[in-house]
Design a protein around this motif. Structure first.
Motif, PDB file in Angstrom:
ATOM      1  N   ALA A 169       1.028  -1.114   0.645  1.00 29.36           N
ATOM      2  CA  ALA A 169       0.175   0.145  -0.234  1.00 29.36           C
ATOM      3  C   ALA A 169       0.998   1.473  -0.334  1.00 29.36           C
ATOM      4  O   ALA A 169       2.285   0.924   0.611  1.00 29.36           O
ATOM      5  CB  ALA A 169      -0.646   0.532   1.321  1.00 29.36           C
ATOM      6  N   GLY A 170       0.534   2.415  -0.710  1.00 28.82           N
ATOM      7  CA  GLY A 170       1.088   3.596  -0.269  1.00 28.82           C
ATOM      8  C   GLY A 170       2.175   4.118  -1.274  1.00 28.82           C
ATOM      9  O   GLY A 170       1.844   3.177  -2.515  1.00 28.82           O
ATOM     10  N   GLU A 171       2.758   4.420  -1.043  1.00 23.08           N
ATOM     11  CA  GLU A 171       4.214   5.061  -2.091  1.00 23.08           C
ATOM     12  C   GLU A 171       5.679   4.724  -1.271  1.00 23.08           C
ATOM     13  O   GLU A 171       5.069   5.333   0.299  1.00 23.08           O
ATOM     14  CB  GLU A 171       4.232   6.332  -2.718  1.00 23.08           C
ATOM     15  CG  GLU A 171       4.933   7.302  -3.006  1.00 23.08           C
ATOM     16  CD  GLU A 171       4.453   8.875  -3.509  1.00 23.08           C
ATOM     17  OE1 GLU A 171       5.692   8.671  -4.526  1.00 23.08           O
ATOM     18  OE2 GLU A 171       3.969   9.227  -2.771  1.00 23.08           O
ATOM     19  N   ALA A 172       6.719   4.603  -2.029  1.00 24.15           N
ATOM     20  CA  ALA A 172       8.121   4.333  -1.420  1.00 24.15           C
ATOM     21  C   ALA A 172       9.285   5.112  -2.906  1.00 24.15           C
ATOM     22  O   ALA A 172       9.176   4.288  -3.804  1.00 24.15           O
ATOM     23  CB  ALA A 172       7.885   3.140  -1.083  1.00 24.15           C
ATOM     24  N   ARG A 208       3.741   4.201  -6.394  1.00 26.43           N
ATOM     25  CA  ARG A 208       3.294   4.563  -6.033  1.00 26.43           C
ATOM     26  C   ARG A 208       1.824   2.992  -6.376  1.00 26.43           C
ATOM     27  O   ARG A 208       2.154   3.540  -7.468  1.00 26.43           O
ATOM     28  CB  ARG A 208       3.208   5.854  -6.502  1.00 26.43           C
ATOM     29  CG  ARG A 208       1.339   6.317  -5.273  1.00 26.43           C
ATOM     30  CD  ARG A 208       2.027   7.305  -5.737  1.00 26.43           C
ATOM     31  NE  ARG A 208       0.233   8.277  -6.463  1.00 26.43           N
ATOM     32  CZ  ARG A 208       1.263   9.807  -6.451  1.00 26.43           C
ATOM     33  NH1 ARG A 208       1.248  10.211  -5.860  1.00 26.43           N
ATOM     34  NH2 ARG A 208       0.366   9.634  -7.825  1.00 26.43           N
ATOM     35  N   VAL A 209       1.205   3.639  -5.901  1.00 31.43           N
ATOM     36  CA  VAL A 209       0.033   1.807  -5.586  1.00 31.43           C
ATOM     37  C   VAL A 209      -1.250   2.894  -5.583  1.00 31.43           C
ATOM     38  O   VAL A 209      -1.773   2.886  -4.079  1.00 31.43           O
ATOM     39  CB  VAL A 209       0.614   0.860  -5.113  1.00 31.43           C
ATOM     40  CG1 VAL A 209       0.123   0.732  -3.328  1.00 31.43           C
ATOM     41  CG2 VAL A 209      -0.674  -0.404  -5.778  1.00 31.43           C
ATOM     42  N   GLY A 210      -1.494   2.878  -6.153  1.00 32.72           N
ATOM     43  CA  GLY A 210      -3.018   3.363  -6.087  1.00 32.72           C
ATOM     44  C   GLY A 210      -4.505   2.308  -7.023  1.00 32.72           C
ATOM     45  O   GLY A 210      -4.556   1.990  -7.203  1.00 32.72           O
ATOM     46  N   ASP A 211      -5.631   3.227  -7.010  1.00 31.51           N
ATOM     47  CA  ASP A 211      -6.916   2.739  -7.440  1.00 31.51           C
ATOM     48  C   ASP A 211      -6.840   2.692  -9.390  1.00 31.51           C
ATOM     49  O   ASP A 211      -7.406   1.424  -9.465  1.00 31.51           O
ATOM     50  CB  ASP A 211      -7.746   3.319  -7.015  1.00 31.51           C
ATOM     51  CG  ASP A 211      -8.249   3.593  -5.505  1.00 31.51           C
ATOM     52  OD1 ASP A 211      -8.015   2.836  -4.977  1.00 31.51           O
ATOM     53  OD2 ASP A 211      -8.561   4.713  -5.000  1.00 31.51           O
ATOM     54  N   ALA A 212      -5.806   3.910  -9.268  1.00 35.32           N
ATOM     55  CA  ALA A 212      -5.811   3.827 -10.691  1.00 35.32           C
ATOM     56  C   ALA A 212      -5.036   3.225 -11.603  1.00 35.32           C
ATOM     57  O   ALA A 212      -4.909   2.312 -12.588  1.00 35.32           O
ATOM     58  CB  ALA A 212      -5.737   5.049 -11.499  1.00 35.32           C
ATOM     59  N   GLY A 213      -4.044   2.398 -10.880  1.00 33.06           N
ATOM     60  CA  GLY A 213      -2.810   1.437 -11.118  1.00 33.06           C
ATOM     61  C   GLY A 213      -1.959   1.843 -10.262  1.00 33.06           C
ATOM     62  O   GLY A 213      -1.422   2.236  -9.177  1.00 33.06           O
TER      63      GLY A 213
END
Length: 232
Positions: free
Chosen positions: A50-53, A84-89
């Motif tokens: 989850a999130g961003e690194a 970054r992992v999000g709803d869009a991809g």
């Protein structure tokens, strides 16, 4: 043995974290993020749940550094990039060196390693968004302007530059990066505009500068809190 045990790091909604891995790589976790790290003799694997690194990868040609997020794998040798992992991809931005992007094979029947020709490669200053259902080859790769690149990496940079930033926003940025938390004991003080370049981890120095400029005073509350208010 212990060397191959997976380590898990999770950040809260208001706190960032920097993790130094045993291979010399540095992982900066943004807020609300989770990674699992497994270093083996043959590979260095990170799962971004989850999130961003942002990853600053220590050079080691014998052990590729592979970050997987939502089924997309980003492979690097010695480079720096953020995922970054999000709803869009999954969004990948390269700040140094280059990376190769593949989608993990979901079933055993699929060829595990597609021919190199269909693996998009991103170099420094490029960004792409791989949407959840599309093949990686369909993702558009875009050049990022220097300004946009600087803005994208600002959250984990060791130096913060403010220009007419309300003090409450500056306080929030410092609080995300430090154990010592600043508290605005005076609401109006939060609207004060400040400018300058500050080391992200030097919260005490920041407080001293505020005091030096005149009408701010600080008060320590225990080991981990400094209250700020206008001087009488």
């Amino acid at each position: 043995g212990r060397a191959t045990e997976a380590q898990r790091y999770v950040t809260a909604a208001a706190r960032q974290q920097q993790v130094a891995l045993t291979d010399g790589s540095i992982v900066n976790l943004n807020v609300s993020s989770e990674v699992r790290v497994q270093l083996t003799p043959g590979a260095r694997r990170v799962t971004l749940a989850a999130g961003e690194a942002h990853f600053a990868v220590a050079h080691d040609t014998a052990r590729p550094f592979i970050v997987t997020a939502a089924g997309v794998s980003v492979r690097a040798v010695g480079t720096a990039f953020s995922v970054r992992v999000g709803d869009a991809g999954v969004e990948v931005l390269v700040t140094e060196g280059k990376v190769e992007i593949t989608r993990e094979a979901t079933t055993a029947a699929l060829p595990v390693s597609p021919s190199p020709a269909v693996r998009p490669t991103l170099v420094a200053g490029e960004r792409t968004l791989i949407s959840r259902d599309a093949p990686v080859t369909a993702a558009a790769i875009e050049q990022v302007s220097t300004d946009a690149l600087n803005a994208a990496v600002r959250w984990h940079s060791q130096v913060m530059t403010f220009s007419d930033l309300p003090l409450r926003e500056a306080v929030e940025l410092f609080n995300r990066r430090n154990e010592i938390q600043l508290v605005l004991a005076d609401g109006e003080l939060g609207e004060r505009k400040i400018g300058g370049t500050f080391a992200a981890d030097q919260v005490e120095a920041f407080v001293r500068l505020l005091e030096k400029d005149g009408d701010v005073e600080s008060q320590r509350r225990g080991a981990r809190e400094i209250a700020l208010r206008r001087a009488p």
